[in-house]
Design a protein around this motif. Structure first.
Motif, mmCIF file in Angstrom:
data_model
loop_
_atom_site.group_PDB
_atom_site.id
_atom_site.type_symbol
_atom_site.label_atom_id
_atom_site.label_comp_id
_atom_site.label_asym_id
_atom_site.label_seq_id
_atom_site.Cartn_x
_atom_site.Cartn_y
_atom_site.Cartn_z
ATOM 1 N N ILE A 310 -11.377 -23.056 -151.054
ATOM 2 C CA ILE A 310 -12.150 -21.912 -151.540
ATOM 3 C C ILE A 310 -12.472 -21.043 -150.341
ATOM 4 O O ILE A 310 -12.955 -21.548 -149.324
ATOM 5 C CB ILE A 310 -13.451 -22.389 -152.222
ATOM 6 N N ALA A 311 -12.159 -19.760 -150.458
ATOM 7 C CA ALA A 311 -12.406 -18.849 -149.327
ATOM 8 C C ALA A 311 -13.523 -17.879 -149.690
ATOM 9 O O ALA A 311 -13.683 -17.495 -150.856
ATOM 10 C CB ALA A 311 -11.135 -18.076 -148.994
ATOM 11 N N LEU A 312 -14.291 -17.512 -148.692
ATOM 12 C CA LEU A 312 -15.362 -16.533 -148.892
ATOM 13 C C LEU A 312 -15.178 -15.420 -147.879
ATOM 14 O O LEU A 312 -14.949 -15.681 -146.693
ATOM 15 C CB LEU A 312 -16.728 -17.210 -148.664
ATOM 16 N N ARG A 387 -21.775 -6.930 -151.894
ATOM 17 C CA ARG A 387 -20.904 -7.836 -152.655
ATOM 18 C C ARG A 387 -20.087 -8.708 -151.702
ATOM 19 O O ARG A 387 -19.920 -8.376 -150.526
ATOM 20 C CB ARG A 387 -19.914 -7.045 -153.510
ATOM 21 N N ALA A 388 -19.565 -9.797 -152.233
ATOM 22 C CA ALA A 388 -18.693 -10.673 -151.443
ATOM 23 C C ALA A 388 -17.516 -11.094 -152.328
ATOM 24 O O ALA A 388 -17.579 -10.993 -153.558
ATOM 25 C CB ALA A 388 -19.462 -11.893 -150.977
ATOM 26 N N LEU A 389 -16.477 -11.552 -151.668
ATOM 27 C CA LEU A 389 -15.270 -11.966 -152.391
ATOM 28 C C LEU A 389 -15.142 -13.487 -152.300
ATOM 29 O O LEU A 389 -15.110 -14.043 -151.203
ATOM 30 C CB LEU A 389 -14.060 -11.303 -151.743
ATOM 31 N N VAL A 390 -15.091 -14.148 -153.459
ATOM 32 C CA VAL A 390 -14.898 -15.607 -153.485
ATOM 33 C C VAL A 390 -13.529 -15.864 -154.109
ATOM 34 O O VAL A 390 -13.229 -15.318 -155.174
ATOM 35 C CB VAL A 390 -16.001 -16.293 -154.324
ATOM 36 N N SER A 427 -9.541 -14.468 -157.556
ATOM 37 C CA SER A 427 -10.720 -14.043 -156.806
ATOM 38 C C SER A 427 -11.744 -13.389 -157.714
ATOM 39 O O SER A 427 -11.382 -12.729 -158.692
ATOM 40 C CB SER A 427 -10.339 -13.004 -155.751
ATOM 41 N N VAL A 428 -13.012 -13.534 -157.351
ATOM 42 C CA VAL A 428 -14.069 -12.798 -158.037
ATOM 43 C C VAL A 428 -14.904 -12.046 -157.005
ATOM 44 O O VAL A 428 -15.094 -12.516 -155.884
ATOM 45 C CB VAL A 428 -15.009 -13.726 -158.860
#
Ligand code: ADP
Ligand code: ASP
Ligand code: MG
Length: 448
Positions: A310-312, A387-390, A427-428
């Motif tokens: 899982i990448a952040l 915001r961030a991308l997960v 991705s979300v």
């Protein structure tokens, strides 16, 4: 032969450098080319120095410069025998590099102007300083190490702070220079990150770019392996700074690793995989604080489908661009990408409809402000910086019902959902404030 790249934390102090020497000694039979980064935090300090000079804050940059000089001189003195010619010579080279840096920074201060070319000249000093010290320390330890200037081999375009290497020219240079460099030496040591532009001025490959340098040297020399030595036990199921009980990924494919890196997992620079894949060279990620650990191997063969990691990415801006006219998606996409490319901005996942586009942008300060200003001349643009991308990465994750339903269950509210065309990631976009706990919850769900 092999490439061994050591990142900033692996060379951060005398103890770490002694460990590096021990690790390299164990690989002597494989004729290593060692690639080093600047000592940890030095590149960031050089950025602060450059910006303080441009901002005419003389006391601030003078203080930072003298701390930088002191840190490197102290380190050389700690590693090299007192009174030795090696120490004398090393201190002389550090002194010269620091004097030249100071002159240059003073020039920036005088004109209060920092071009990307001047900026790159300043930040490239970190790798020169660290490599001079590590090379001397290797010689002091009896390794017969030859220091090589990466700027004589790595050629780039003139986008100085995030320069694109000319792979063909670089490959030719490396092949021409390397035989003489390695002759009579048991180890050749050079710098990551730094290069020369086709105009002949110092350039850098972009932050964290030493991994990319290592892969390019590996490709040019047809290395049997590129080892990336860092501060974690291989590539993990998530960033161990965010999740405490991550697992090691023993093997992953080039595609999976490139996907993870491009979605924000900083363990590898996103461009590292390209040159390695071109020649089928395995990239092995290892921990210099735990050299006995097995690490992770990136090659053509991954290990089956399903979530690997899982990448952040929290360093993003989320843009929603709406066209006043309907039916113009193609024209709008052309406009948007033309603006992003001309501002040198990298974009991440996106979703598009007839009249609007959601897009994740790498934060680029003035560049993204400029892009937004230009786009607003024609479109309505909403910018969210909180915001961030997960992302979940692994073969076929984007077509797995289980993966998708867990992702949506754990991630509310979701501002965008996007799957990569390769199905290697989904991705979300979520609120930055809750992103780390989402990563932890997903990690429990997939790997717990
Ligand atoms: P170096 O200075 O050696 O290049 P970096 O700090 O650039 O090291 O990269 C290593 C860091 O990458 C780790 O400390 C870790 O916090 C981070 N990281 C992010 N995602 C992952 C992951 N999936 N596996 C391992 N490390 C990760
Ligand atoms: N020293 C450079 C940086 O900090 C390059 C690297 O470490 O990969 O970005
Ligand atoms: Mg790095």
């Amino acid at each position: 032969m092999i490439i061994m790249k050591f990142g900033g934390t692996s060379v951060q102090n005398a103890e770490a450098i002694r460990r590096v020497i021990g690790i390299v000694r164990g690989r002597m039979a494989e004729k290593p080319l060692v690639v080093v980064s600047a000592l940890s935090k030095v590149t960031r300090q050089l950025c602060s120095i450059a910006e303080a000079a441009q901002g005419r804050r003389e006391d601030e940059f003078r203080e930072l410069l003298s701390a930088l000089r002191k840190r490197h001189c102290d380190l050389a003195a700690e590693l090299l025998p007192e009174g030795s010619a090696l120490l004398q010579d090393c201190l002389g080279r550090i002194g010269q590099l620091c004097d030249e840096l100071e002159d240059f920074v003073y020039g920036v201060f005088r004109i209060a102007e920092l071009s990307p070319r001047s900026y790159a000249r300043i930040v490239s000093t970190g790798e020169l300083l660290s490599s001079v010290i590590v090379s001397a320390a290797m010689n002091a330890a009896g390794l017969s190490c030859h220091w090589a200037d990466a700027r004589r081999m790595m050629v780039t375009d003139c986008n100085y702070m995030s320069a694109a290497p000319d792979l063909e020219a670089t490959e030719a240079n490396v092949r021409r220079e390397y035989p003489a460099l390695s002759k009579g030496a048991s180890v050749v040591l050079t710098q990551g990150f730094i290069a020369s532009s086709v105009e002949g001025f110092p350039s850098v490959l972009g932050f964290e770019g030493s991994d990319y340098s290592a892969a390019i040297f590996g490709m040019a020399l047809n290395a049997s392996r590129v080892e990336i030595w860092t501060d974690v036990d291989g590539i993990r199921t998530a960033d161990p700074r965010i999740v405490s009980d991550t697992g090691r990924i023993a093997r992953l494919s080039y595609d999976e690793a490139a996907e993870m890196a491009s979605l924000g997992a900083r363990v590898l620079h996103p461009l590292t995989i390209g040159p390695a894949r071109k020649r089928g060279i395995p990239v092995v990620v290892l921990n210099s604080s735990n050299p006995e650990g097995q690490g992770s191997e990136v090659s053509f063969s991954g290990e089956g489908a399903g979530p690997k990691s899982i990448a952040l990415n929290e360093e993003v801006e989320f843009l929603r661009i709406t066209s006043p006219k309907t039916g113009g998606a193609a024209a709008m996409l052309a406009d948007v990408y033309q603006v992003l490319a001309s501002e040198g901005l990298k974009s991440g996942p996106e979703t598009v409809s007839e009249s609007s586009l959601n897009i994740v942008l790498e934060v680029g300060k003035t560049a993204s402000d400029n892009a937004v200003r230009r786009l607003r001349e024609k479109y309505e643009v909403q910018v969210s910086t909180d915001r961030a991308l997960v992302s979940v990465v692994g073969r076929d994750v984007a077509s797995s019902h289980e993966v998708l339903s867990a992702l949506l269950r754990k991630s509310a509210p979701v501002y965008m959902l996007s799957a990569s065309p390769s199905m290697l990631s989904v991705s979300v976009v979520v609120d930055k404030a809750g992103a780390k706990s989402i990563v932890a919850a997903l990690h429990r769900e997939y790997f717990g």
